[in-house]
Design a protein around this motif. Structure first.
Motif: not given
Length: 162
Positions: A10-12, A22-25, A42-43, A51-52
């Motif tokens: 999902m996009p952030v 980024g997108r949730i991994t 993941s950016t 990143k968190a």
């Protein structure tokens, strides 16, 4: 509530820029409080480590995107050592064997549902041993989330057998 599977990729979105950050991994889960404590993102920048985003910094978790105020909500894991100390990743949780307190194997964790506002895991989707059937097990039935198994109360087995 949102299933973990639906969050992946999902996009952030950063609210201040109106741009994808980024997108949730994955997710980092605290097995003691049974909460998602951070999202793994993941950016869009090549060759950068994931990143968190600490869950309290999530402004909105919708069906199409996760919203954060700005990119500064994303941090290097090295700056949040508590995440690696207390947390398990969602991939460590999925696949865990589910065993009743009586010693009977129920199945294994396929997925879990997260409360959109609090990050609390509300239920686990469990594939029953030797079957193609999956059932939801409420977290109130969970005793322990361990490194090798998710232990549930004995009544869980009785409820599934009836």
């Amino acid at each position: 509530m949102t299933n973990r599977k639906d969050l992946l990729d999902m996009p952030v979105m950063a609210i201040d820029e109106g741009a994808e950050a980024g997108r949730i991994t994955g997710l980092v889960i605290d097995p003691i409080s049974v909460h998602a404590v951070a999202l793994i993102v993941s950016t869009n920048e090549r060759f950068n480590a994931p990143k968190a985003v600490p869950f309290p910094l999530v402004q909105g978790l919708g069906e199409d995107a996760v919203m954060i105020e700005n990119k500064s909500a994303m941090a290097e894991f090295s700056s949040l050592p508590e995440l690696t100390t207390i947390g398990k990743t969602d991939s460590e949780l999925c696949g865990l064997t589910v065993i009743a307190r009586t010693g009977k194997i129920i199945g294994y964790v396929e997925d879990f549902a997260v409360d959109d506002e609090t990050g609390r895991i509300e239920s686990f989707l469990v594939r029953l041993k030797g079957q193609s059937l999956s059932v939801d097990i409420d977290t109130k039935n969970v005793i322990t989330i361990g490194s090798n198994a998710l232990i549930v109360i004995a009544d869980t087995v009785d409820a599934l057998d009836s």
